[in-house]
Design a protein around this motif. Structure first.
Motif, mmCIF file in Angstrom:
data_model
loop_
_atom_site.group_PDB
_atom_site.id
_atom_site.type_symbol
_atom_site.label_atom_id
_atom_site.label_comp_id
_atom_site.label_asym_id
_atom_site.label_seq_id
_atom_site.Cartn_x
_atom_site.Cartn_y
_atom_site.Cartn_z
ATOM 1 N N VAL A 155 0.848 -1.180 0.000
ATOM 2 C CA VAL A 155 0.000 0.000 0.000
ATOM 3 C C VAL A 155 0.892 1.240 0.000
ATOM 4 N N ALA A 156 0.695 2.103 -0.979
ATOM 5 C CA ALA A 156 1.522 3.314 -1.071
ATOM 6 C C ALA A 156 1.257 4.220 0.130
ATOM 7 N N ASN A 157 2.322 4.749 0.705
ATOM 8 C CA ASN A 157 2.213 5.644 1.858
ATOM 9 C C ASN A 157 3.202 6.781 1.649
ATOM 10 N N GLY A 158 2.693 7.875 1.082
ATOM 11 C CA GLY A 158 3.580 8.985 0.770
ATOM 12 C C GLY A 158 4.209 9.608 1.989
ATOM 13 N N TRP A 159 3.472 9.715 3.108
ATOM 14 C CA TRP A 159 4.036 10.289 4.325
ATOM 15 C C TRP A 159 5.206 9.442 4.839
ATOM 16 N N ALA A 160 5.023 8.132 4.826
ATOM 17 C CA ALA A 160 6.088 7.259 5.323
ATOM 18 C C ALA A 160 7.329 7.360 4.442
ATOM 19 N N ARG A 161 7.118 7.399 3.125
ATOM 20 C CA ARG A 161 8.268 7.552 2.231
ATOM 21 C C ARG A 161 8.990 8.878 2.501
ATOM 22 N N THR A 162 8.228 9.939 2.708
ATOM 23 C CA THR A 162 8.830 11.238 2.991
ATOM 24 C C THR A 162 9.599 11.221 4.306
ATOM 25 N N LEU A 163 9.037 10.588 5.319
ATOM 26 C CA LEU A 163 9.734 10.486 6.607
ATOM 27 C C LEU A 163 11.046 9.731 6.459
ATOM 28 N N ALA A 164 11.013 8.612 5.736
ATOM 29 C CA ALA A 164 12.246 7.839 5.551
ATOM 30 C C ALA A 164 13.300 8.658 4.818
ATOM 31 N N ALA A 165 12.872 9.395 3.784
ATOM 32 C CA ALA A 165 13.839 10.157 2.986
ATOM 33 C C ALA A 165 14.394 11.351 3.763
ATOM 34 N N THR A 166 13.506 12.122 4.392
ATOM 35 C CA THR A 166 13.976 13.323 5.094
ATOM 36 C C THR A 166 14.730 12.965 6.374
ATOM 37 N N GLY A 167 14.308 11.909 7.066
ATOM 38 C CA GLY A 167 15.036 11.491 8.262
ATOM 39 C C GLY A 167 16.451 11.063 7.930
#
Length: 464
Positions: free
Chosen positions: A366-378
């Motif tokens: 399931v696509a989760n844009g917030w989670a992807r953003t958190l992983a990238a920015t963190g």
């Protein structure tokens, strides 16, 4: 001493503060006009043979002598202090300069105790020279030598007096943090990069144990010094805080019952009491006017029994105060930082790698844009902050980049990244509560834990 884990050791390689000078080959110093030069060798700590030169006026009449102890760097050649040695000798002193050890002195390891033993070996050698009064031989220390010379004097009654130039009565870590902050301030930097980023970066280096002698007890050593002491500072010293150190010296000496000290300050003089044409950034060849006369006259007085009594005028002003840098508490120390680093590397990398593995297998989550953003920015905030602070260490404050409102642009981008990570963390939490499927909960849960730790971590390092 217990060794840090491999990851900590690798971190320490990057966290250590500005590199000392490379080992230099020493050699004889020829006699200047009007002086004699005698080559000597002596035994330092651990049986190491050190070589030096004694410069003095001709003649056999017993005279006072002084051993010069240089500043930081492995294998610093005696030639580095030739100007001081010649000027002191021309004013009637016998002066011993020697090639500093490189054995046991590296980027990550040095011992003031060993250097003090080396200095005492030099004292014994100078006391035995013809034309030198063994009861009137003292030590002079520049910069790092300002920690070493008092330590040598505290160990031996053979040392008749102590002179420190650009000396510190604070810990090496506190002095170094001030030095690095000063470089950044001169570049126009203000704010959290100085107050938290660089400050905590240096403290972590001390915690790991590869900032050598980070918490050396300078005041404890001075409290054990019984000999008269002359402290000299230049008002354009950019390495040592010239306003705060003299009162710290006086307090420590008085605590040990020693009031026989003299402090003097020289206008337009740098860290080593050389004249400077540009506020301390460039060292001139000549010593500050009157400095050599002060040393020679003060030595003659104290070795003749005319001891000073707490002669300490008001010190020059410094641009900004130092900040006390004690060892880190458990929640901010090396183990806490190691835990955070491992958690970030695992959690922020696990989310995209798991998605990639599923895609390779033909399975779609399931696509989760917030989670992807958190992983990238963190991940970007953690790794970016680490490598940017490292670049400042290696560039010695010159790698700041363009400034925006007193903040380097790379630091501003890292701060924006940290804010985005916090926003993404909130979005991921809200998404978790509504629609994260059961099969996604482990990796998203791990990501949320890393995000929750990232917030206080980013505050600590000045990103938030």
């Amino acid at each position: 001493m217990r060794k840090a884990p491999t990851l900590l050791a690798l971190l320490a390689l990057l966290l250590f503060l500005p590199l000392p000078a490379r080992a230099g080959g020493g050699g004889p110093v020829p006699a200047p006009p009007g002086l004699t030069a005698t080559e000597v060798s002596f035994t330092g700590h651990g049986g190491l043979t050190l070589r030096g030169t004694v410069l003095k006026p001709p003649g056999t009449a017993p005279r006072a002598g002084v051993v010069l102890v240089t500043g930081s760097g492995a294998g610093v050649p005696r030639e580095h202090l030739r100007t001081e040695a010649v000027e002191f000798a021309r004013r009637g002193l016998a002066v011993l300069i020697y090639d500093k050890r490189s054995a046991g002195y590296t980027l990550f390891r040095r011992s003031y105790s060993e250097l003090a033993d080396d200095a005492l070996g030099a004292v014994r050698t100078l006391r035995a020279q013809p034309g030198v009064d063994p009861a009137r031989v003292g030590v002079w220390g520049l910069s790092e030598g300002g920690w070493v010379a008092p330590l040598a004097a505290s160990r031996s009654r053979d040392v008749a007096f102590v002179i420190v130039v650009g000396g510190n009565a604070m810990t090496p870590l506190r002095q170094q943090i001030w030095n690095e902050a000063s470089e950044l301030r001169r570049a126009g930097v203000r704010g959290s990069l100085i107050d938290r980023g660089k400050h905590n970066f240096a403290r972590l280096a001390g915690d790991i144990g590869l900032f050598a002698e980070a918490h050396h007890d300078a005041q404890g050593v001075l409290a054990r010094v019984r000999q008269p002491l002359l402290g000299v500072w230049g008002d354009r010293d950019l390495l040592t805080p010239p306003q705060e150190n003299p009162p710290l010296f006086a307090r420590a000496l008085r605590r040990g019952g020693n009031t026989h000290y003299t402090f003097r300050y020289f206008r337009d003089a740098d860290h080593g009491l050389h004249q400077t044409p540009d506020g301390g950034r460039t060292r001139g060849e000549a010593l500050a006017p009157g400095y050599a006369d002060l040393v020679a006259g003060w030595v003659r007085d104290v070795t003749s029994g005319r001891l000073p009594n707490a002669d300490a005028p008001t010190p020059p002003r410094q641009d900004h105060p130092t900040v006390v840098a004690p060892p880190s508490a458990w929640w901010e120390g090396k183990w806490a930082q190691l835990f955070a680093a491992v958690l970030f590397l695992v959690a922020f990398a696990a989310y995209p790698l798991t998605a990639l593995a599923r895609r390779v297998r033909g399975r779609r989550g399931v696509a989760n844009g917030w989670a992807r953003t958190l992983a990238a920015t963190g991940a970007a905030g953690f790794l970016g902050a680490f490598f940017y602070l490292f670049s400042l260490v290696m560039g010695k404050g010159t790698a700041t980049g363009p400034l925006l409102f007193g903040r380097p642009l790379p630091w501003v981008l890292l701060q924006v990244t940290a804010v985005l990570a916090v926003v993404a963390l909130v979005g991921t939490v809200l998404r978790w509560r509504r629609e994260v499927p059961r099969g996604e909960r482990v990796r998203v849960g791990l990501l949320l834990v890393a995000g929750a730790v990232f917030v206080p971590w980013a505050f600590y390092w000045g990103l938030l």
